[in-house]
Design a protein around this motif. Structure first.
Motif, PDB file in Angstrom:
ATOM      1  N   LEU A 143      13.303   0.180 -14.280  1.00 42.66           N
ATOM      2  CA  LEU A 143      13.872   1.312 -13.550  1.00 42.66           C
ATOM      3  C   LEU A 143      13.289   2.639 -14.017  1.00 42.66           C
ATOM      4  CD1 LEU A 143      17.677   0.369 -13.371  1.00 42.66           C
ATOM      5  CD2 LEU A 143      16.093   0.524 -11.439  1.00 42.66           C
ATOM      6  N   THR A 144      13.012   2.730 -15.294  1.00 45.65           N
ATOM      7  CA  THR A 144      12.581   4.006 -15.870  1.00 45.65           C
ATOM      8  C   THR A 144      11.066   4.174 -15.940  1.00 45.65           C
ATOM      9  OG1 THR A 144      12.776   3.039 -18.092  1.00 45.65           O
ATOM     10  CG2 THR A 144      14.689   4.227 -17.236  1.00 45.65           C
ATOM     11  N   ASP A 145      10.318   3.216 -15.382  1.00 48.78           N
ATOM     12  CA  ASP A 145       8.851   3.294 -15.463  1.00 48.78           C
ATOM     13  C   ASP A 145       8.254   2.831 -14.134  1.00 48.78           C
ATOM     14  OD1 ASP A 145       6.151   3.154 -16.054  1.00 48.78           O
ATOM     15  OD2 ASP A 145       6.465   2.350 -18.072  1.00 48.78           O
ATOM     16  N   SER A 146       8.033   3.767 -13.229  1.00 51.28           N
ATOM     17  CA  SER A 146       7.500   3.421 -11.903  1.00 51.28           C
ATOM     18  C   SER A 146       6.078   2.875 -11.995  1.00 51.28           C
ATOM     19  CB  SER A 146       7.539   4.641 -10.977  1.00 51.28           C
ATOM     20  OG  SER A 146       6.745   5.696 -11.502  1.00 51.28           O
ATOM     21  N   THR A 147       5.309   3.352 -12.979  1.00 50.57           N
ATOM     22  CA  THR A 147       3.939   2.841 -13.149  1.00 50.57           C
ATOM     23  C   THR A 147       3.959   1.376 -13.544  1.00 50.57           C
ATOM     24  OG1 THR A 147       3.175   5.035 -13.838  1.00 50.57           O
ATOM     25  CG2 THR A 147       1.765   3.165 -14.377  1.00 50.57           C
ATOM     26  N   ARG A 175       2.365  -1.777 -11.519  1.00 50.62           N
ATOM     27  CA  ARG A 175       1.388  -2.688 -12.132  1.00 50.62           C
ATOM     28  C   ARG A 175       1.859  -4.139 -12.054  1.00 50.62           C
ATOM     29  NH1 ARG A 175       1.131  -0.525 -16.815  1.00 50.62           N
ATOM     30  NH2 ARG A 175       2.292  -2.036 -18.080  1.00 50.62           N
ATOM     31  N   MET A 176       3.136  -4.377 -12.382  1.00 47.19           N
ATOM     32  CA  MET A 176       3.665  -5.745 -12.321  1.00 47.19           C
ATOM     33  C   MET A 176       3.727  -6.258 -10.883  1.00 47.19           C
ATOM     34  SD  MET A 176       6.669  -6.121 -15.169  1.00 47.19           S
ATOM     35  CE  MET A 176       6.243  -6.403 -16.889  1.00 47.19           C
ATOM     36  N   GLY A 177       4.090  -5.374  -9.961  1.00 46.58           N
ATOM     37  CA  GLY A 177       4.133  -5.774  -8.560  1.00 46.58           C
ATOM     38  C   GLY A 177       2.770  -6.181  -8.038  1.00 46.58           C
ATOM     39  N   GLU A 178       1.740  -5.416  -8.397  1.00 45.29           N
ATOM     40  CA  GLU A 178       0.383  -5.758  -7.977  1.00 45.29           C
ATOM     41  C   GLU A 178      -0.060  -7.085  -8.594  1.00 45.29           C
ATOM     42  OE1 GLU A 178      -2.005  -2.458  -9.096  1.00 45.29           O
ATOM     43  OE2 GLU A 178      -1.284  -1.154  -7.475  1.00 45.29           O
ATOM     44  N   ASP A 184       9.781  11.102  -7.316  1.00 42.47           N
ATOM     45  CA  ASP A 184      10.362  10.784  -8.622  1.00 42.47           C
ATOM     46  C   ASP A 184      11.883  10.765  -8.591  1.00 42.47           C
ATOM     47  OD1 ASP A 184       7.917  10.462  -9.695  1.00 42.47           O
ATOM     48  OD2 ASP A 184       7.875  12.367 -10.804  1.00 42.47           O
ATOM     49  N   ASN A 185      12.508  11.503  -7.670  1.00 42.54           N
ATOM     50  CA  ASN A 185      13.968  11.565  -7.625  1.00 42.54           C
ATOM     51  C   ASN A 185      14.584  10.460  -6.777  1.00 42.54           C
ATOM     52  OD1 ASN A 185      14.120  13.879  -9.250  1.00 42.54           O
ATOM     53  ND2 ASN A 185      13.675  15.200  -7.488  1.00 42.54           N
ATOM     54  N   ALA A 209       0.826  -1.208   0.000  1.00 39.60           N
ATOM     55  CA  ALA A 209       0.000   0.000   0.000  1.00 39.60           C
ATOM     56  C   ALA A 209       0.861   1.259   0.000  1.00 39.60           C
ATOM     57  CB  ALA A 209      -0.913  -0.005   1.232  1.00 39.60           C
ATOM     58  N   SER A 210       1.944   1.246   0.774  1.00 39.16           N
ATOM     59  CA  SER A 210       2.808   2.421   0.824  1.00 39.16           C
ATOM     60  C   SER A 210       3.516   2.651  -0.496  1.00 39.16           C
ATOM     61  CB  SER A 210       3.836   2.275   1.950  1.00 39.16           C
ATOM     62  OG  SER A 210       4.745   1.234   1.676  1.00 39.16           O
ATOM     63  N   LYS A 211       3.848   1.576  -1.214  1.00 44.72           N
ATOM     64  CA  LYS A 211       4.497   1.721  -2.518  1.00 44.72           C
ATOM     65  C   LYS A 211       3.542   2.317  -3.543  1.00 44.72           C
ATOM     66  CE  LYS A 211       8.206  -1.665  -2.309  1.00 44.72           C
ATOM     67  NZ  LYS A 211       8.792  -2.891  -2.873  1.00 44.72           N
ATOM     68  N   ILE A 212       2.268   1.926  -3.444  1.00 40.46           N
ATOM     69  CA  ILE A 212       1.270   2.477  -4.370  1.00 40.46           C
ATOM     70  C   ILE A 212       1.135   3.982  -4.149  1.00 40.46           C
ATOM     71  CG2 ILE A 212      -1.182   2.493  -4.945  1.00 40.46           C
ATOM     72  CD1 ILE A 212      -1.190  -0.527  -4.346  1.00 40.46           C
ATOM     73  N   VAL A 213       1.119   4.386  -2.884  1.00 44.78           N
ATOM     74  CA  VAL A 213       1.034   5.816  -2.558  1.00 44.78           C
ATOM     75  C   VAL A 213       2.275   6.545  -3.063  1.00 44.78           C
ATOM     76  CG1 VAL A 213       1.003   7.486  -0.678  1.00 44.78           C
ATOM     77  CG2 VAL A 213      -0.463   5.455  -0.570  1.00 44.78           C
ATOM     78  N   SER A 214       3.446   5.938  -2.842  1.00 43.94           N
ATOM     79  CA  SER A 214       4.704   6.566  -3.265  1.00 43.94           C
ATOM     80  C   SER A 214       4.769   6.722  -4.771  1.00 43.94           C
ATOM     81  CB  SER A 214       5.890   5.727  -2.777  1.00 43.94           C
ATOM     82  OG  SER A 214       5.937   5.705  -1.372  1.00 43.94           O
TER      83      SER A 214
END
Length: 384
Positions: free
Chosen positions: A346-350, A354-357, A190-191, A178-183
């Motif tokens: 690394l270059t696509d947090s979205t 999505r893959m983590g979920e 982003d940095n 949940a915290s990763k989704i918020v982050s």
């Protein structure tokens, strides 16, 4: 009367995948309620560094274990014997004697394989001769459908069941998701430099040199990351050699080795990581991937053994080497492919989110202890 089952299996210590599954079976309320269960611990070693070693004490331990199994069969008179033997090498020769003794005693046997290697040795005349007798008339439980390729010369598909390993829910894993989704939705993060997690022993056969080459490719391109290494050093690659490899590749500033970690200390690294990697030459069904899935990490792993049952390429991670699982110990991960897959994440947090979920959802559907116990109980009912 409930069917009697004699479980001859590894239980801790030492702690490894097969012994932990043995403990889960031993402690399962469902399995113990469904059958009249009796247990013999097959383990001879008490520490991980003792596994595979010989010596007179080991021989005495094996003989003592054979007598323990023989006496248990005579006392219990089981309807079914469940055993977790080895598939290749010296441990196989030891377990071959146990299995053949059970057959001579007229036992109905189901073997649960937690490893592989039959296909790598089946062309040796002695091993081939032994395998034909070893597998004759038994049922077999495998960890993944892909692993049937390893034994198909000796076992008919109708005599094989598939029951993937499982692990218990890990404390704080859902909260971490949940915290990763918020982050991920917070622009101010982003940095943050993403962390890549290596969590296995530092061994060449785990793909460590190819992985370091991949990290060098990324570092030379200016891609920002922090690579964390968690696991024990081995004879394959001692501490000085590992340090030298980091220095030669210029990765000292972005790679840190933390040594082996267990329990909550290990969970800390999963919680702070963004990507999990396992570029091994060979695996059966690595529990570390399941742990990464619990914490919602996208996976980059070699498509060897039963890994494809855990990682769906492009869904909850990427498979190295294509869609065909490799059975023989000939796979070598390509550093450029490793680098490409890691850079994409690394270059696509979205995409990471999505893959983590997707990985977390797959774990809850297929790899919980509840699912494992139900599958195992159903298989044992059929085998009895």
């Amino acid at each position: 009367m409930k069917p009697k089952i004699l479980f001859i299996m590894h239980m801790p210590p030492p702690v490894h995948g097969a012994s932990m599954v043995g403990q889960y079976i031993h402690d399962s309320e469902l399995i113990n309620a469904s059958f009249d269960c009796h247990y013999v611990n097959l383990a001879v070693a008490t520490r991980l560094d003792e596994i595979g070693k010989g010596g007179w004490n080991k021989v005495k331990g094996v003989l003592k274990k054979l007598m323990e199994v023989r006496n248990a069969v005579k006392t219990v008179k089981p309807d079914l014997v469940y055993i977790t033997p080895n598939s290749a090498g010296a441990p196989f020769y030891k377990d071959f004697i146990t299995v053949m003794m059970l057959k001579m005693m007229g036992q109905k046997i189901v073997m649960h394989f937690h490893n592989k290697g039959v296909a790598t040795r089946q062309n040796r005349w002695l091993d081939n001769w032994l395998y034909r007798r070893y597998f004759k008339g038994v049922k077999l439980i495998l960890l993944a459908e892909a692993l049937y390729e390893d034994v198909k010369r000796y076992v008919k598909r109708e005599d094989v069941f598939v029951c993937p390993n499982a692990i218990p829910e890990i404390s704080m894993a859902k909260e971490n998701m949940a915290s990763k989704i918020v982050s991920a939705s917070n622009v101010s993060n982003d940095n943050r430099v993403p962390h890549i997690l290596w969590l296995t022993n530092i061994m060449k056969t785990k793909g460590i040199m190819e992985y370091l080459s991949a990290l060098k490719i990324l570092n030379d391109k200016g891609v920002k990351f922090q690579a964390d290494f968690v696991g024990g050093l081995t004879k394959e690659l001692a501490g000085d050699e590992f340090d030298d490899a980091l220095s030669m590749t210029g990765l000292n500033g972005c790679c840190t080795y933390y040594g082996p970690k267990y329990g909550e200390e290990k969970s800390v690294f999963f919680r702070k990581s963004d990507i999990f990697v396992l570029p091994s030459y060979t695996e059966a069904f690595p529990v570390s991937i399941l742990e990464a899935m619990v914490f919602g990490l996208p996976i980059v792993a070699s498509n060897v053994g039963g890994v494809s049952a855990e990682v769906e390429d492009g869904v909850n991670g990427y498979l190295l080497g294509g869609n065909q699982s490799v059975m023989l110990n000939t796979f070598r991960p390509n550093p450029r492919e490793i680098a490409e897959k890691i850079e994409t994440l690394l270059t696509d947090s979205t995409l990471r989110q999505r893959m983590g979920e997707a990985g977390r959802e797959k774990f809850e559907k297929e790899f919980t202890l509840e699912v494992f116990e139900k599958r195992m109980a159903e298989i044992l009912k059929i085998c009895v």
